[in-house]
Structure formats: structure tokens, C-alpha cells
Design a protein around this motif. Structure first.
Motif, short mmCIF file in Angstrom:
data_model
loop_
_atom_site.label_atom_id
_atom_site.label_comp_id
_atom_site.label_asym_id
_atom_site.label_seq_id
_atom_site.Cartn_x
_atom_site.Cartn_y
_atom_site.Cartn_z
N MET A 1 -89.79 53.72 -44.37
CA MET A 1 -88.39 53.54 -44.67
C MET A 1 -87.81 52.44 -43.78
O MET A 1 -87.98 52.46 -42.58
CB MET A 1 -87.63 54.85 -44.44
CG MET A 1 -86.18 54.78 -44.69
SD MET A 1 -85.49 56.39 -44.26
CE MET A 1 -84.10 56.42 -45.28
N GLU A 2 -87.13 51.49 -44.39
CA GLU A 2 -86.54 50.38 -43.66
C GLU A 2 -85.06 50.63 -43.46
O GLU A 2 -84.34 51.00 -44.38
CB GLU A 2 -86.74 49.08 -44.46
CG GLU A 2 -86.23 47.87 -43.74
CD GLU A 2 -86.45 46.60 -44.55
OE1 GLU A 2 -85.71 45.65 -44.32
OE2 GLU A 2 -87.34 46.59 -45.42
N ILE A 3 -84.61 50.43 -42.23
CA ILE A 3 -83.20 50.59 -41.92
C ILE A 3 -82.57 49.20 -41.91
O ILE A 3 -83.01 48.30 -41.20
CB ILE A 3 -82.99 51.28 -40.55
CG1 ILE A 3 -83.59 52.68 -40.61
CG2 ILE A 3 -81.52 51.31 -40.19
CD1 ILE A 3 -83.54 53.42 -39.30
N LYS A 4 -81.54 49.05 -42.71
CA LYS A 4 -80.88 47.75 -42.84
C LYS A 4 -79.60 47.74 -42.03
O LYS A 4 -78.79 48.68 -42.11
CB LYS A 4 -80.58 47.48 -44.32
CG LYS A 4 -79.98 46.15 -44.58
CD LYS A 4 -79.73 45.96 -46.07
CE LYS A 4 -79.04 44.64 -46.31
NZ LYS A 4 -78.66 44.48 -47.70
N GLN A 5 -79.42 46.68 -41.25
CA GLN A 5 -78.19 46.52 -40.48
C GLN A 5 -77.06 46.13 -41.43
O GLN A 5 -77.25 45.34 -42.34
CB GLN A 5 -78.36 45.39 -39.44
CG GLN A 5 -79.29 45.74 -38.33
CD GLN A 5 -78.58 46.55 -37.25
OE1 GLN A 5 -77.65 47.31 -37.51
NE2 GLN A 5 -79.05 46.41 -36.04
N PRO A 6 -75.86 46.67 -41.21
CA PRO A 6 -74.73 46.25 -42.06
C PRO A 6 -74.36 44.80 -41.73
O PRO A 6 -74.52 44.35 -40.60
CB PRO A 6 -73.61 47.22 -41.67
CG PRO A 6 -73.96 47.66 -40.29
CD PRO A 6 -75.46 47.66 -40.22
N ALA A 7 -73.87 44.10 -42.72
CA ALA A 7 -73.39 42.73 -42.49
C ALA A 7 -72.11 42.81 -41.66
O ALA A 7 -71.30 43.71 -41.82
CB ALA A 7 -73.12 42.05 -43.82
N ARG A 8 -71.96 41.84 -40.76
CA ARG A 8 -70.73 41.77 -39.96
C ARG A 8 -69.75 40.81 -40.65
O ARG A 8 -70.13 39.74 -41.10
CB ARG A 8 -71.00 41.27 -38.55
CG ARG A 8 -71.90 42.17 -37.74
CD ARG A 8 -72.00 41.74 -36.31
NE ARG A 8 -72.52 40.37 -36.17
CZ ARG A 8 -72.66 39.73 -35.00
NH1 ARG A 8 -72.31 40.33 -33.87
NH2 ARG A 8 -73.14 38.50 -34.97
N ILE A 9 -68.52 41.24 -40.70
CA ILE A 9 -67.43 40.42 -41.20
C ILE A 9 -66.43 40.28 -40.06
O ILE A 9 -66.10 41.25 -39.39
CB ILE A 9 -66.73 41.07 -42.43
CG1 ILE A 9 -67.72 41.27 -43.57
CG2 ILE A 9 -65.51 40.27 -42.86
CD1 ILE A 9 -68.21 40.01 -44.21
#
Length: 72
Positions: A1-9
Motif C-alpha cells: 500500500m502506497e501512502i500519498k502526500q497531500p498536495a500543498r496549496i
């Protein structure tokens, strides 16, 4: 399972206008991001992060206030 970082705005607030800026580089610190965007928005060099980042539409939003205000 890959954990994806949220995009920063980075949400810039200036003169009653709000501009959402994308993250120029995920490895940049907040200060690096501000320095990057200061070429286009020189008024943000005296920035402050107005509150803790928050999630909005699967993004991590940082609100950047370019007016430091006065100290009493």
C-alpha cells in the motif's frame, strides 16, 4: 500500500484578494516557497502563516497573510 502526500496549496491573501498558489517543489520549506513566489508577489516577503494548515479537497492549505500588522 502506497501512502500519498497531500498536495500543498499556498493561499495568499492581499488587498481583499485571494490567490491559490501551487507548490513549486515538495522539498521546499514554507520559507523557500515564499522566496520562490516573491519574484511575482514581492509583498509576501513580510509574510506570516495566519493559522495551522488545514485540509480542503484533498489538499493541505497554508494561508499566507502578507501583512504582519502592528505590535503593541
Amino acid at each position: 500500500m502506497e501512502i500519498k502526500q497531500p498536495a500543498r496549496i499556498f493561499r495568499l491573501k492581499h488587498d481583499n484578494e485571494t490567490i491559490d498558489l501551487t507548490d513549486p517543489n515538495v522539498a521546499f520549506s514554507i520559507k523557500d516557497v515564499v522566496n520562490h513566489y516573491s519574484v511575482m508577489y514581492p509583498h509576501i516577503t513580510n509574510y506570516k502563516i495566519s493559522k495551522e494548515p488545514f485540509f480542503e479537497n484533498d489538499n493541505l492549505v497554508y494561508e499566507i497573510d502578507d501583512e504582519l500588522g502592528t505590535h503593541s
